[in-house]
Write a protein that holds these residues in place. Structure first.
Motif, short mmCIF file in Angstrom:
data_model
loop_
_atom_site.label_atom_id
_atom_site.label_comp_id
_atom_site.label_asym_id
_atom_site.label_seq_id
_atom_site.Cartn_x
_atom_site.Cartn_y
_atom_site.Cartn_z
N ARG A 17 0.82 -1.21 0.00
CA ARG A 17 0.00 0.00 0.00
C ARG A 17 0.86 1.26 0.00
O ARG A 17 0.56 2.23 -0.70
CB ARG A 17 -0.95 -0.01 1.21
CG ARG A 17 -2.09 -1.02 1.03
CD ARG A 17 -3.03 -1.03 2.22
NE ARG A 17 -2.45 -1.65 3.38
CZ ARG A 17 -2.40 -1.09 4.58
NH1 ARG A 17 -2.93 0.08 4.78
NH2 ARG A 17 -1.84 -1.72 5.58
N ALA B 190 1.18 4.12 -2.98
CA ALA B 190 0.90 5.54 -2.74
C ALA B 190 2.06 6.42 -3.24
O ALA B 190 1.84 7.53 -3.71
CB ALA B 190 0.65 5.79 -1.25
N ILE C 69 -1.16 4.14 5.69
CA ILE C 69 -0.18 4.66 4.74
C ILE C 69 0.48 5.92 5.31
O ILE C 69 1.68 6.14 5.13
CB ILE C 69 -0.84 4.95 3.37
CG1 ILE C 69 -1.35 3.63 2.76
CG2 ILE C 69 0.13 5.63 2.41
CD1 ILE C 69 -2.23 3.81 1.54
N SER C 70 -0.29 6.73 6.04
CA SER C 70 0.24 7.98 6.58
C SER C 70 1.23 7.75 7.72
O SER C 70 1.84 8.70 8.22
CB SER C 70 -0.89 8.90 7.04
OG SER C 70 -1.67 8.23 8.00
N HIS D 55 -2.72 10.24 2.38
CA HIS D 55 -1.60 9.30 2.34
C HIS D 55 -0.29 9.94 2.77
O HIS D 55 0.71 9.26 2.97
CB HIS D 55 -1.45 8.71 0.92
CG HIS D 55 -2.58 7.81 0.54
ND1 HIS D 55 -2.82 7.43 -0.75
CD2 HIS D 55 -3.54 7.20 1.30
CE1 HIS D 55 -3.88 6.63 -0.78
NE2 HIS D 55 -4.32 6.48 0.45
#
Ligand SMILES: [Zn+2]
Length: 298
Positions: free
Chosen positions: A183, A187, A219-220, A281
């Protein structure tokens, strides 16, 4: 409670998986799984075209659930070994969804297949359905059963299943880490956020706040970094400020060494991190701040 014949078959399937998957890192081919397992002279298929699979030999509960790569965003890890699994379609009472809900109510152990690449699946078992959210059309799947339910239904064999839960956890954690990498790299469009290197095989998904410190698998909380920059970030040789500026540690800036140090590290000092376009993201500033403080005090 499952009828005794189905229950015996379920355990025989688990034994068979135990014999053939660990040597292959718990990875199996679609061909082998769809060809099935022979029990009392009959073929029992373990995986089907649909995500929730109940071969005809089982009367009440499914044997397996499968996630395919395309649904990576739909079937997501919500903890190290806890997964959110999408309903089949949007009908809460579709027989497949009802089957899983019944499996939850009776703590029935299942197999979880996770597609890694086309035709290859990683297998984790036993897993249990431990939550149902009709409003979100999702089930929660875990390596741990609801203890109370398991005790109520304790037959002679489940002790063996129960002991396996550590191996199951391990497989799920590996999948979780694998899916985090997929993921994050997606991104960042397969490039290093620091040096823009685009070789997928040299890229990692670095955690901003590590798993071990309660970092989330979002993702962040990730950064796509090449192996060198990942290691340099983890070793506090390079830091990232909350406003996405790359900073190289003072003593390293004055070192004299070959081209990797000069071009790969010293020259990226005071440059900006290259971020995903999608705002949600992008690295969370408060998490970067925690890591940045550790870097500054290193
Ligand atoms: Zn890099």
């Amino acid at each position: 409670m499952e009828d005794i014949e189905s229950h015996k078959l379920r355990l025989a399937i688990f034994d068979w998986l135990q014999q053939c998957t660990p040597a292959n890192n718990y990875v199996m081919d679609w061909a082998a799984l769809s060809k099935g397992f022979i029990y009392n002279g009959e073929i029992v298929t373990l995986i089907g075209a649909r995500g929730i699979w109940k071969p005809r030999q089982f009367s009440d509960y499914p044997i397996s659930i499968t996630s395919v790569r395309q649904s990576m965003y739909a079937d997501e890890f919500i903890g190290e070994d806890i997964l959110s699994y999408s309903y089949r379609g949007s009908d809460v009472n579709h027989p497949d969804n009802v089957g899983l809900r019944n499996a939850m109510q009776h703590a029935i152990p299942l197999i979880y297949f996770h597609q890694i690449v086309k035709g290859k699946y990683m297998a984790a078992w036993p897993v249990y359905v431990v939550g149902d959210e009709p409003d979100k059309l999702k089930f929660t799947i875990s390596a741990e059963s609801n203890e109370v339910l398991l005790n109520e239904n304790m037959l002679s064999e489940p002790a063996a299943i129960y002991r396996r839960k550590y191996a199951t956890r391990e497989v799920l954690i590996r999948l979780h880490q694998g899916s985090f990498r997929e993921r994050v790299l997606l991104a960042y469009k397969d490039h290093c956020a620091m040096c823009h290197l685009k070789h997928r095989e040299l890229l990692d998904a670095a955690h901003i706040i590590p798993d071990s410190q309660g970092g989330s698998p979002e993702i962040s909380n990730g950064l796509s970094l090449c192996k060198i920059h990942h290691a340099a970030y983890d070793q506090n040789i390079i830091g990232i400020s909350p406003d996405y500026q790359i900073e190289v540690r003072e003593d390293i800036l004055h070192e004299v060494d070959g081209p990797m140090l000069k071009h790969g590290i010293q020259e990226i000092n005071k440059t900006k991190l290259r971020l995903p376009k999608t705002k949600i993201h992008q690295p969370r500033k408060e998490w970067l701040d925690v890591r940045y403080k550790a870097f500054r005090s290193a």
